[in-house]
Design an enzyme around this catalytic site. Structure first.
Site, PDB file in Angstrom:
ATOM      1  N   VAL A 174     -11.399  -1.151   6.384  1.00  0.00           N
ATOM      2  CA  VAL A 174     -10.317  -1.432   7.272  1.00  0.00           C
ATOM      3  C   VAL A 174      -9.096  -1.247   6.201  1.00  0.00           C
ATOM      4  CG1 VAL A 174      -9.004  -3.004   8.465  1.00  0.00           C
ATOM      5  CG2 VAL A 174     -11.488  -3.110   8.564  1.00  0.00           C
ATOM      6  N   THR A 175      -8.376  -0.228   6.810  1.00  0.00           N
ATOM      7  CA  THR A 175      -7.393   0.521   5.799  1.00  0.00           C
ATOM      8  C   THR A 175      -5.884   0.232   6.710  1.00  0.00           C
ATOM      9  OG1 THR A 175      -7.605   2.732   6.502  1.00  0.00           O
ATOM     10  CG2 THR A 175      -8.852   1.885   4.970  1.00  0.00           C
TER      11      THR A 175
ATOM     12  N   GLU B  29      -4.926   7.609   9.797  1.00  0.00           N
ATOM     13  CA  GLU B  29      -4.806   8.385   8.432  1.00  0.00           C
ATOM     14  C   GLU B  29      -3.189   8.599   8.321  1.00  0.00           C
ATOM     15  OE1 GLU B  29      -4.408  10.909   5.756  1.00  0.00           O
ATOM     16  OE2 GLU B  29      -6.521  10.188   6.184  1.00  0.00           O
TER      17      GLU B  29
ATOM     18  N   TYR C  64      -5.796   5.445  -8.435  1.00  0.00           N
ATOM     19  CA  TYR C  64      -6.991   4.915  -8.218  1.00  0.00           C
ATOM     20  C   TYR C  64      -8.137   5.199  -8.744  1.00  0.00           C
ATOM     21  CZ  TYR C  64      -4.102   2.782  -4.520  1.00  0.00           C
ATOM     22  OH  TYR C  64      -3.111   1.923  -4.008  1.00  0.00           O
TER      23      TYR C  64
ATOM     24  N   CYS D 119       0.809  -1.245  -0.126  1.00  0.00           N
ATOM     25  CA  CYS D 119       0.129   0.046   0.237  1.00  0.00           C
ATOM     26  C   CYS D 119       0.793   1.049   0.011  1.00  0.00           C
ATOM     27  CB  CYS D 119      -1.073   0.044   1.210  1.00  0.00           C
ATOM     28  SG  CYS D 119      -1.543   1.420   1.438  1.00  0.00           S
TER      29      CYS D 119
END
Length: 305
Positions: free
Chosen positions: A111-112, A128, A176, A41
């Site tokens: 969920v990140t 964040e 994205y 990511c």
């Protein structure tokens, strides 16, 4: 998704802050906090890189999730031959979603990563990436081995903020918006804005080594994490194929310059990157075949010095 097929990113849910003086209730002390990240990511990789550059590896623990994400979200899996994630060392969790529910039992969003976890209160402090990067840069200097590095210097903050705003909207998130678009209109709008910004950056970097001049800043860290993924993933997988980064000489040399800085390559895993994107988005790549290429010489001299 928006009404015309455009991708819309979720707002981060947990926004508490760690501070050097502890005034926030979360003091910056060694051993208290833990990062959950994905090496695939780009948002999480910002935090991984700043932790490395600041010399915070001994002060802040880190666990890497498995690169393959499914409908249950990011998973802790150890033992895969390659590329491997890690087991959760704190709670033995199977999925990162368990950290979200432990913090807020009513949480029902996506969920990140990254996640900054507080081992004392047993909850997420922040998820964040831009805010975690700022905390790692400024609040942990007392326990960092490279406290003199400041990626967000006061004299450059207005310029950094302006760069971040444009680059986030059209480049970091722009890839994205192109890749996840479900209409031709939304895709073309995103790709056009993306390459307008890449050409703008190509011109900007003709006259300066880094985005703000001769110093590496937060703006460079944030851009780099998109650029290293661009040719291996975004060109093909997300259809961002008007040009490659290697076709933009200033931008390509700049990317190599940053990549070759001490410690940077250690935070980049192309195995994790390609496995995640090609094996995790079945609507884009239903066969889940991971391509072997492209062959890129990241060690080619950049000539930017």
């Amino acid at each position: 998704m928006g009404a015309k097929g455009e991708f819309q990113r979720q707002t981060s849910a947990f926004r508490d802050r760690v501070t050097a003086d502890g005034s926030s209730g979360f003091p910056a002390v060694a051993g208290r906090y833990h990062l959950y990240v994905s090496l695939a990511c780009p948002w999480a990789s910002r935090a991984v890189l700043v932790r490395k550059l600041k010399g915070l590896e001994d002060a802040i623990g880190m666990t890497v999730v498995d690169p393959e994400r499914d409908e249950r979200g990011w998973a802790f899996r150890a033992g895969r031959v390659t590329p491997a994630g890690q087991a959760d060392p704190l709670h033995g969790w199977s999925y990162l979603s368990e950290a979200y529910v432990a913090t807020d039992p009513e949480f029902d969003g996506r969920v990140t990563v990254p996640v900054l976890w507080d081992t004392e209160t047993n909850r997420i402090v922040n998820n964040e990436s831009s805010e975690i990067v700022r905390m790692l840069n400024a609040e942990f200097d007392a326990v960092a081995t490279n406290p003199g590095l400041d990626l967000y210097p006061e004299d450059l903050r207005d310029e950094i903020d302006a760069l971040n705003d444009r680059i986030y909207d059209t480049v970091n998130n722009g890839v994205y918006r192109a890749g996840f678009a479900t209409s031709q209109e939304a895709y073309e709008e995103a790709v056009t804005a993306l390459f307008e910004s890449l050409e703008w950056l190509e011109g900007l970097l003709a006259d300066r080594r880094y985005l703000t001049g001769d110093r590496i800043t937060e703006a460079d860290v944030r851009l780099l994490m998109t650029l290293v993924r661009f040719d291996p993933v975004y060109v093909g997988h997300f259809k961002c194929n008007l040009k490659r980064i290697v076709d933009l000489p200033n931008l390509w040399a700049y990317t190599r310059d940053l990549y070759q800085q001490p410690g940077v390559a250690d935070t980049v895993s192309f195995d994790h990157i390609k496995t995640h994107y090609y094996a995790t988005h079945p609507t884009i790549n239903p066969t889940r075949i991971v391509p072997l290429g492209p062959v890129i010489d990241w060690d080619e001299p950049h000539g930017r010095g």
